[in-house]
Design a protein around this motif. Structure first.
Motif, PDB file in Angstrom:
ATOM      1  N   ALA A 179       0.815  -1.214   0.000  1.00 23.20           N
ATOM      2  CA  ALA A 179       0.000   0.000   0.000  1.00 23.20           C
ATOM      3  C   ALA A 179       0.848   1.264   0.000  1.00 23.20           C
ATOM      4  CB  ALA A 179      -0.929   0.000   1.219  1.00 23.20           C
ATOM      5  N   GLY A 180       2.169   1.088   0.186  1.00 19.14           N
ATOM      6  CA  GLY A 180       3.041   2.255   0.232  1.00 19.14           C
ATOM      7  C   GLY A 180       2.940   3.023   1.531  1.00 19.14           C
ATOM      8  N   MET A 181       2.698   2.310   2.637  1.00 25.39           N
ATOM      9  CA  MET A 181       2.531   2.961   3.942  1.00 25.39           C
ATOM     10  C   MET A 181       3.294   2.183   5.003  1.00 25.39           C
ATOM     11  SD  MET A 181      -1.613   3.504   3.968  1.00 25.39           S
ATOM     12  CE  MET A 181      -2.495   3.589   2.417  1.00 25.39           C
ATOM     13  N   SER A 182       3.506   2.831   6.132  1.00 27.54           N
ATOM     14  CA  SER A 182       4.066   2.125   7.272  1.00 27.54           C
ATOM     15  C   SER A 182       3.021   1.165   7.839  1.00 27.54           C
ATOM     16  CB  SER A 182       4.477   3.122   8.359  1.00 27.54           C
ATOM     17  OG  SER A 182       3.324   3.734   8.935  1.00 27.54           O
ATOM     18  N   ARG A 183       3.474   0.220   8.645  1.00 29.80           N
ATOM     19  CA  ARG A 183       2.556  -0.756   9.240  1.00 29.80           C
ATOM     20  C   ARG A 183       1.436  -0.062  10.016  1.00 29.80           C
ATOM     21  NH1 ARG A 183       1.561  -3.583  13.846  1.00 29.80           N
ATOM     22  NH2 ARG A 183       1.225  -5.843  13.660  1.00 29.80           N
ATOM     23  N   THR A 184       1.808   0.915  10.843  1.00 30.77           N
ATOM     24  CA  THR A 184       0.815   1.599  11.681  1.00 30.77           C
ATOM     25  C   THR A 184      -0.150   2.420  10.846  1.00 30.77           C
ATOM     26  OG1 THR A 184       2.395   1.702  13.520  1.00 30.77           O
ATOM     27  CG2 THR A 184       0.503   3.203  13.598  1.00 30.77           C
ATOM     28  N   ALA A 185       0.391   3.168   9.878  1.00 35.53           N
ATOM     29  CA  ALA A 185      -0.467   4.005   9.037  1.00 35.53           C
ATOM     30  C   ALA A 185      -1.404   3.147   8.201  1.00 35.53           C
ATOM     31  CB  ALA A 185       0.387   4.883   8.129  1.00 35.53           C
ATOM     32  N   PHE A 186      -0.898   2.015   7.693  1.00 34.93           N
ATOM     33  CA  PHE A 186      -1.742   1.136   6.891  1.00 34.93           C
ATOM     34  C   PHE A 186      -2.863   0.535   7.730  1.00 34.93           C
ATOM     35  CE2 PHE A 186      -2.603  -3.315   5.660  1.00 34.93           C
ATOM     36  CZ  PHE A 186      -3.283  -3.071   4.479  1.00 34.93           C
ATOM     37  N   SER A 187      -2.541   0.052   8.921  1.00 35.33           N
ATOM     38  CA  SER A 187      -3.575  -0.540   9.787  1.00 35.33           C
ATOM     39  C   SER A 187      -4.689   0.456  10.063  1.00 35.33           C
ATOM     40  CB  SER A 187      -2.957  -1.013  11.097  1.00 35.33           C
ATOM     41  OG  SER A 187      -2.048  -2.066  10.890  1.00 35.33           O
ATOM     42  N   ARG A 188      -4.289   1.702  10.347  1.00 33.10           N
ATOM     43  CA  ARG A 188      -5.281   2.734  10.644  1.00 33.10           C
ATOM     44  C   ARG A 188      -6.119   3.053   9.407  1.00 33.10           C
ATOM     45  NH1 ARG A 188      -2.002   6.520  11.763  1.00 33.10           N
ATOM     46  NH2 ARG A 188      -1.653   5.852  13.921  1.00 33.10           N
ATOM     47  N   ARG A 189      -5.458   3.194   8.243  1.00 33.52           N
ATOM     48  CA  ARG A 189      -6.176   3.513   7.012  1.00 33.52           C
ATOM     49  C   ARG A 189      -7.111   2.371   6.608  1.00 33.52           C
ATOM     50  NH1 ARG A 189      -4.604   6.365   2.418  1.00 33.52           N
ATOM     51  NH2 ARG A 189      -3.510   7.745   3.859  1.00 33.52           N
ATOM     52  N   PHE A 190      -6.637   1.139   6.660  1.00 36.37           N
ATOM     53  CA  PHE A 190      -7.431  -0.023   6.256  1.00 36.37           C
ATOM     54  C   PHE A 190      -8.682  -0.146   7.127  1.00 36.37           C
ATOM     55  CE2 PHE A 190      -8.744  -4.400   5.913  1.00 36.37           C
ATOM     56  CZ  PHE A 190      -8.401  -4.778   4.630  1.00 36.37           C
ATOM     57  N   ALA A 191      -8.511  -0.048   8.445  1.00 34.95           N
ATOM     58  CA  ALA A 191      -9.657  -0.174   9.347  1.00 34.95           C
ATOM     59  C   ALA A 191     -10.665   0.947   9.118  1.00 34.95           C
ATOM     60  CB  ALA A 191      -9.185  -0.173  10.800  1.00 34.95           C
ATOM     61  N   GLY A 192     -10.168   2.143   8.825  1.00 33.20           N
ATOM     62  CA  GLY A 192     -11.081   3.254   8.597  1.00 33.20           C
ATOM     63  C   GLY A 192     -11.877   3.114   7.322  1.00 33.20           C
ATOM     64  N   VAL A 193     -11.248   2.554   6.274  1.00 30.25           N
ATOM     65  CA  VAL A 193     -11.910   2.430   4.975  1.00 30.25           C
ATOM     66  C   VAL A 193     -12.767   1.173   4.883  1.00 30.25           C
ATOM     67  CG1 VAL A 193     -11.511   2.143   2.495  1.00 30.25           C
ATOM     68  CG2 VAL A 193     -10.167   3.800   3.772  1.00 30.25           C
ATOM     69  N   VAL A 194     -12.234   0.048   5.355  1.00 33.11           N
ATOM     70  CA  VAL A 194     -12.919  -1.243   5.216  1.00 33.11           C
ATOM     71  C   VAL A 194     -13.853  -1.530   6.373  1.00 33.11           C
ATOM     72  CG1 VAL A 194     -12.533  -3.734   4.934  1.00 33.11           C
ATOM     73  CG2 VAL A 194     -11.012  -2.110   3.810  1.00 33.11           C
ATOM     74  N   GLY A 195     -13.529  -1.006   7.557  1.00 34.87           N
ATOM     75  CA  GLY A 195     -14.402  -1.231   8.706  1.00 34.87           C
ATOM     76  C   GLY A 195     -13.937  -2.329   9.626  1.00 34.87           C
ATOM     77  N   GLN A 196     -12.770  -2.912   9.368  1.00 31.55           N
ATOM     78  CA  GLN A 196     -12.210  -3.939  10.238  1.00 31.55           C
ATOM     79  C   GLN A 196     -10.704  -3.995  10.015  1.00 31.55           C
ATOM     80  OE1 GLN A 196     -13.215  -8.067   9.012  1.00 31.55           O
ATOM     81  NE2 GLN A 196     -14.403  -7.081   7.384  1.00 31.55           N
ATOM     82  N   PRO A 197      -9.944  -4.528  10.971  1.00 28.63           N
ATOM     83  CA  PRO A 197      -8.492  -4.579  10.839  1.00 28.63           C
ATOM     84  C   PRO A 197      -8.054  -5.505   9.702  1.00 28.63           C
ATOM     85  CG  PRO A 197      -9.171  -4.891  13.122  1.00 28.63           C
ATOM     86  CD  PRO A 197     -10.410  -4.996  12.292  1.00 28.63           C
ATOM     87  N   PRO A 198      -6.838  -5.311   9.176  1.00 28.01           N
ATOM     88  CA  PRO A 198      -6.364  -6.156   8.076  1.00 28.01           C
ATOM     89  C   PRO A 198      -6.355  -7.642   8.412  1.00 28.01           C
ATOM     90  CG  PRO A 198      -4.928  -4.253   8.346  1.00 28.01           C
ATOM     91  CD  PRO A 198      -5.874  -4.236   9.496  1.00 28.01           C
ATOM     92  N   LYS A 199      -5.903  -8.020   9.603  1.00 29.32           N
ATOM     93  CA  LYS A 199      -5.828  -9.430   9.965  1.00 29.32           C
ATOM     94  C   LYS A 199      -7.218 -10.066  10.017  1.00 29.32           C
ATOM     95  CE  LYS A 199      -1.616 -10.980  10.516  1.00 29.32           C
ATOM     96  NZ  LYS A 199      -1.145 -12.140   9.721  1.00 29.32           N
ATOM     97  N   GLY A 200      -8.181  -9.354  10.585  1.00 28.14           N
ATOM     98  CA  GLY A 200      -9.541  -9.878  10.645  1.00 28.14           C
ATOM     99  C   GLY A 200     -10.125 -10.061   9.256  1.00 28.14           C
ATOM    100  N   TYR A 201      -9.851  -9.100   8.373  1.00 30.14           N
ATOM    101  CA  TYR A 201     -10.348  -9.217   7.002  1.00 30.14           C
ATOM    102  C   TYR A 201      -9.699 -10.397   6.297  1.00 30.14           C
ATOM    103  CZ  TYR A 201     -11.693  -8.041   2.265  1.00 30.14           C
ATOM    104  OH  TYR A 201     -12.228  -8.101   0.999  1.00 30.14           O
ATOM    105  N   LEU A 202      -8.395 -10.582   6.489  1.00 33.07           N
ATOM    106  CA  LEU A 202      -7.688 -11.686   5.839  1.00 33.07           C
ATOM    107  C   LEU A 202      -8.240 -13.031   6.281  1.00 33.07           C
ATOM    108  CD1 LEU A 202      -5.430 -12.777   4.063  1.00 33.07           C
ATOM    109  CD2 LEU A 202      -3.875 -12.545   6.024  1.00 33.07           C
ATOM    110  N   ILE A 203      -8.537 -13.169   7.566  1.00 37.63           N
ATOM    111  CA  ILE A 203      -9.099 -14.425   8.062  1.00 37.63           C
ATOM    112  C   ILE A 203     -10.426 -14.729   7.372  1.00 37.63           C
ATOM    113  CG2 ILE A 203     -10.168 -15.509  10.083  1.00 37.63           C
ATOM    114  CD1 ILE A 203      -8.001 -14.126  11.784  1.00 37.63           C
ATOM    115  N   ARG A 204     -11.301 -13.727   7.259  1.00 45.34           N
ATOM    116  CA  ARG A 204     -12.608 -13.955   6.629  1.00 45.34           C
ATOM    117  C   ARG A 204     -12.464 -14.187   5.131  1.00 45.34           C
ATOM    118  NH1 ARG A 204     -13.638 -10.128  10.749  1.00 45.34           N
ATOM    119  NH2 ARG A 204     -14.858 -11.130  12.380  1.00 45.34           N
ATOM    120  N   CYS A 205     -11.488 -13.535   4.506  1.00 41.08           N
ATOM    121  CA  CYS A 205     -11.213 -13.782   3.093  1.00 41.08           C
ATOM    122  C   CYS A 205     -10.775 -15.226   2.885  1.00 41.08           C
ATOM    123  CB  CYS A 205     -10.142 -12.811   2.611  1.00 41.08           C
ATOM    124  SG  CYS A 205      -9.598 -13.063   0.909  1.00 41.08           S
ATOM    125  N   ARG A 206      -9.878 -15.729   3.739  1.00 38.28           N
ATOM    126  CA  ARG A 206      -9.425 -17.113   3.644  1.00 38.28           C
ATOM    127  C   ARG A 206     -10.579 -18.088   3.835  1.00 38.28           C
ATOM    128  NH1 ARG A 206      -4.048 -16.574   7.477  1.00 38.28           N
ATOM    129  NH2 ARG A 206      -2.550 -16.037   5.807  1.00 38.28           N
TER     130      ARG A 206
END
Length: 296
Positions: free
Chosen positions: A212-239
């Motif tokens: 995403a071109g971001m730091s780990r912290t900035a990406f986690s914050r951006r992803f949760a704000g846009v998608v509505g859940q943390p990246p790890k939680g989304y990945l689990i449901r995607c799997r």
């Protein structure tokens, strides 16, 4: 998405309304639709302006959002809640009539794909536009109001087909052909694309942030704000969603599926799957679902 919803309790019902006002459908865990059969009415929600509906129009409730159908535009709070249950349509004259279908999820969550869509979607199904959808509606209405042999077996299949056709029409109207959700944020979309294309990879938040071109912290914050859940939680449901498709569409063993979607053991996959869908992978594979509840 359809395979996931089938874990829930499907139901359908014809409802008629007469006089002023209308009916309010409380929020629920699941998805559903309304199809206007006769008369005109308005779709009422909490945050949007009322939408006029005509015969043939389909309203998709993608994530069980609270809403109402009313004879005239009004505030949602003004409408009385609908009485739930497998009741026959009211006799006598009516102002508008509609067919309801729903998938109530006693366990698990609404599929991620549906959670990325608007809570309420209107698809025009007016005469002559979509003959396949009109034919399916006629069949479901006949089975819902009739008692012919096999009606209970055909209703879930007809609901599936109506949902597929309605979503197809909506995507055609919005030119949305991406096989994974898009958010309009280039960095988040790059991470979503990577997760959906390779759900079995042992992604870390740092690796996704790099994409995403971001730091780990900035990406986690951006992803949760846009998608509505943390990246790890989304990945689990995607799997797990990918695993559900493999269970229904292939003969691969549970151990093979577990490895393909990023789980080290069959036990770990089974435990995660049961937490998400409320049933075991083996039961899901053969089409099992929790005991059906009454309701529309």
């Amino acid at each position: 998405m359809i395979h996931t919803l089938r874990v829930g309790s499907p139901g359908s019902r014809v409802i008629r309304h007469s006089g002023p006002g209308g009916l309010r459908f409380p929020a629920f865990t699941g998805s559903g639709f309304h199809i206007v059969l006769h008369g005109t009415c308005w779709l009422v929600s909490e945050d949007e302006e009322p939408v006029a509906l005509e015969p043939g129009d389909v309203v998709l409730t993608t994530c069980g959002t609270e809403h109402g159908l009313s004879r005239t535009p009004c505030a949602l709070a003004e409408l009385p809640p609908v009485v739930m249950g497998p009741f026959p349509p009211a006799p006598g004259p009516f102002d508008f009539e509609f067919l309801c279908g729903s998938y109530r999820l006693d366990h698990g969550r609404v599929p991620q794909y549906l959670r990325t869509l608007p809570g309420l979607i209107v698809v025009s199904g007016r005469p002559g536009r979509h003959p396949e959808l009109q034919a399916l509606v006629a069949l479901l209405r006949r089975d819902t109001t009739g008692t012919g042999m096999g009606a209970g077996a055909t209703r879930p299949a007809l609901q599936d087909l109506i949902l597929v056709h309605a979503l197809r029409r909506w995507h055609e109207q919005h030119d949305d052909a991406a096989p994974w959700p898009t958010t309009g944020d280039p960095g988040v979309d790059a991470a979503l694309r990577a997760m959906h294309q390779n759900p079995g990879r042992q992604w870390t938040v740092a690796q996704l942030g790099d994409l995403a071109g971001m730091s780990r912290t900035a990406f986690s914050r951006r992803f949760a704000g846009v998608v509505g859940q943390p990246p790890k939680g989304y990945l689990i449901r995607c799997r797990l969603a990918h695993g559900a498709r493999l269970l229904r569409e292939t003969d691969a063993t549970l151990a093979t599926i577990a490895r393909r979607i990023g789980y080290s053991t069959e036990f770990a996959f089974s435990s995660a799957f049961r937490r998400e869908y409320g049933t075991s992978p083996s039961h899901f594979r053969v089409g099992g679902r929790p005991a059906r509840r009454n309701g529309i």
